[in-house]
Design a protein around this motif. Structure first.
Motif, PDB file in Angstrom:
ATOM      1  N   THR A 105       0.765   0.943  -4.213  1.00 14.31           N
ATOM      2  CA  THR A 105      -0.519   1.619  -4.369  1.00 14.31           C
ATOM      3  C   THR A 105      -0.410   3.117  -4.074  1.00 14.31           C
ATOM      4  O   THR A 105      -1.002   3.949  -4.772  1.00 14.31           O
ATOM      5  CB  THR A 105      -1.570   0.979  -3.451  1.00 14.31           C
ATOM      6  OG1 THR A 105      -1.666  -0.409  -3.761  1.00 14.31           O
ATOM      7  CG2 THR A 105      -2.928   1.626  -3.636  1.00 14.31           C
ATOM      8  N   GLY A 106       0.348   3.471  -3.052  1.00 16.59           N
ATOM      9  CA  GLY A 106       0.508   4.882  -2.712  1.00 16.59           C
ATOM     10  C   GLY A 106       1.181   5.682  -3.812  1.00 16.59           C
ATOM     11  O   GLY A 106       0.804   6.822  -4.097  1.00 16.59           O
ATOM     12  N   SER A 108      -4.347   5.404   0.741  1.00 18.37           N
ATOM     13  CA  SER A 108      -4.261   4.090   0.108  1.00 18.37           C
ATOM     14  C   SER A 108      -4.778   3.002   1.038  1.00 18.37           C
ATOM     15  O   SER A 108      -5.465   2.062   0.595  1.00 18.37           O
ATOM     16  CB  SER A 108      -2.821   3.793  -0.300  1.00 18.37           C
ATOM     17  OG  SER A 108      -2.366   4.711  -1.264  1.00 18.37           O
ATOM     18  N   SER A 110      -2.048  -1.131  -9.692  1.00 16.93           N
ATOM     19  CA  SER A 110      -2.769  -0.162  -8.861  1.00 16.93           C
ATOM     20  C   SER A 110      -3.097   1.100  -9.653  1.00 16.93           C
ATOM     21  O   SER A 110      -4.160   1.712  -9.459  1.00 16.93           O
ATOM     22  CB  SER A 110      -1.939   0.204  -7.624  1.00 16.93           C
ATOM     23  OG  SER A 110      -1.894  -0.862  -6.708  1.00 16.93           O
ATOM     24  N   LEU A 153      -1.388   6.188  -6.512  1.00 20.44           N
ATOM     25  CA  LEU A 153      -2.313   7.257  -6.134  1.00 20.44           C
ATOM     26  C   LEU A 153      -1.668   8.623  -6.344  1.00 20.44           C
ATOM     27  O   LEU A 153      -2.295   9.554  -6.864  1.00 20.44           O
ATOM     28  CB  LEU A 153      -2.733   7.080  -4.677  1.00 20.44           C
ATOM     29  CG  LEU A 153      -3.736   8.095  -4.131  1.00 20.44           C
ATOM     30  CD1 LEU A 153      -5.092   7.935  -4.805  1.00 20.44           C
ATOM     31  CD2 LEU A 153      -3.885   7.945  -2.612  1.00 20.44           C
ATOM     32  N   LEU A 193       0.796  -1.224   0.000  1.00 20.28           N
ATOM     33  CA  LEU A 193       0.000   0.000   0.000  1.00 20.28           C
ATOM     34  C   LEU A 193       0.831   1.276   0.000  1.00 20.28           C
ATOM     35  O   LEU A 193       0.317   2.349  -0.297  1.00 20.28           O
ATOM     36  CB  LEU A 193      -0.957  -0.001   1.199  1.00 20.28           C
ATOM     37  CG  LEU A 193      -2.009  -1.111   1.171  1.00 20.28           C
ATOM     38  CD1 LEU A 193      -2.891  -1.051   2.410  1.00 20.28           C
ATOM     39  CD2 LEU A 193      -2.852  -1.040  -0.097  1.00 20.28           C
TER      40      LEU A 193
END
Length: 334
Positions: A143-144, A292, A174, A147, A139
């Motif tokens: 994923t972070g 996230s 992601s 984002l 994350l």
């Protein structure tokens, strides 16, 4: 432990002392650690920054706090956490203006390829029980970063078309999900036909299969005749030219990764004739990591674990990642 640079075989399991803990650190029992291409390029010597040997690799960490230093105020034993990639000072001008990932005094997170690791309180974010640690480890720097690339740097808007290169990797997958969640039409590139179904399931509207060095810009333009408003490039030099050619006038080219040593060549006139913006993404801020975690906990983003492997098989895990045959992240579980 990494004591020399080279192929996967340089990763050799060994016993090391229990990590010492500073007053502002926590001792974490590692539950899972992602094997990233960042780890690969550190190991093989492509990336020398923040690589001082001997080194325990691993910065995509999730685990359970076992003990806390005397200066720690926000965590306690039993908390489940995941990490961002750098410790930042929080005091400099960059940190105070939302650019903590560029902090001149930042310290890289390492040590995840182990049973326990000491981590600064500042790099840790709590993870709720409903998020498995194998997912939580992705994350931050996966994923972070996605984002950050889609929402905060790329500024993707409803109705735009986004091209994602290297879409089957941890960051790429992601990125596909978050771009779709943002209301964009998503075009994903991959080198393998076998990955098409997984990318479609992740949210890609179109999947293009292209080998290294192949010019896929015409295929993109067939889907988006005016070009794509945003490119999120997780690969770098080997796809830069076709991806840039696919960019719309006034488009944003968001650089996330550079996986190889090659350099690129571009006529600067192409940049201003295209009215293009080339933007760099620098890791993940703490607030982006918190967002996230919330997206994963709500089920809006679902990072994919490609394979779980025991810690002692780190060399084999690196070989798998380098071959690029899997969709998602290979995760080591101590």
């Amino acid at each position: 432990m990494l004591r020399s640079l080279g192929g996967p075989e340089v990763l050799v399991p060994e016993e090391v002392p229990e990590p010492s803990m500073a007053p502002d650190e926590v001792l974490v029992e590692v539950g899972a650690v992602g094997v990233t291409y960042h780890d690969v390029v550190q190991r093989n010597g492509t990336m020398r920054r923040h690589t001082k040997l001997p080194l325990i690799l691993g910065y995509e960490i999730a685990g359970t706090v076992q003990a806390v230093g005397v200066a720690v105020t926000t965590l306690r034993p039993g908390d489940r956490i995941c990490t961002k990639a750098f410790r930042s000072c929080g005091l400099c001008r960059l940190c105070r203006n939302g650019m903590e990932t560029a902090c001149a005094r930042r310290v890289a997170v390492h040590g995840g390829y182990a049973e326990r690791v000491a981590l600064a309180e500042e790099v840790c974010v709590r993870v709720p029980e409903e998020v498995p640690l194998e997912v939580a480890c992705m994350l931050g720097p996966s994923t972070g970063v996605a984002l950050n690339a889609v929402r905060d740097v790329g500024g993707v808007r409803l109705g735009e078309t986004v091209l994602v290169t290297g879409a089957s990797g941890g960051v790429g997958l992601s990125t596909v999900q978050i771009a779709r969640l943002s209301g964009a039409r998503v075009v994903a590139t991959t080198r393998s036909e076998a990955k098409r179904a997984a990318l479609t399931e992740a949210g890609a509207h179109h999947v293009l299969v292209a080998a290294d060095g192949e010019d896929f810009s015409k295929a993109v333009k067939a889907l988006a005749p005016d070009g794509v408003q945003v490119v999120v490039d997780t690969v770098g030099s080997r796809v830069f030219t076709p991806a840039f050619k696919a960019l719309a006038v006034g488009g944003r080219y968001v650089m996330v990764g550079q996986l190889f040593r090659e350099e690129i060549s571009i006529n600067p006139a192409f940049v201003f004739f295209q009215r293009a913006r080339i933007l760099g993404v620098g890791s993940v801020r703490r607030d982006q990591l918190e967002d996230s975690v919330a997206l994963a906990a709500s089920g809006q983003v679902r990072p994919l674990v490609a394979r779980r492997m025991p810690l002692e098989e780190a060399a084999a895990a690196h070989a798998l990642v380098e071959r690029g045959e899997l969709v998602g992240r290979v995760v080591l579980v101590p």
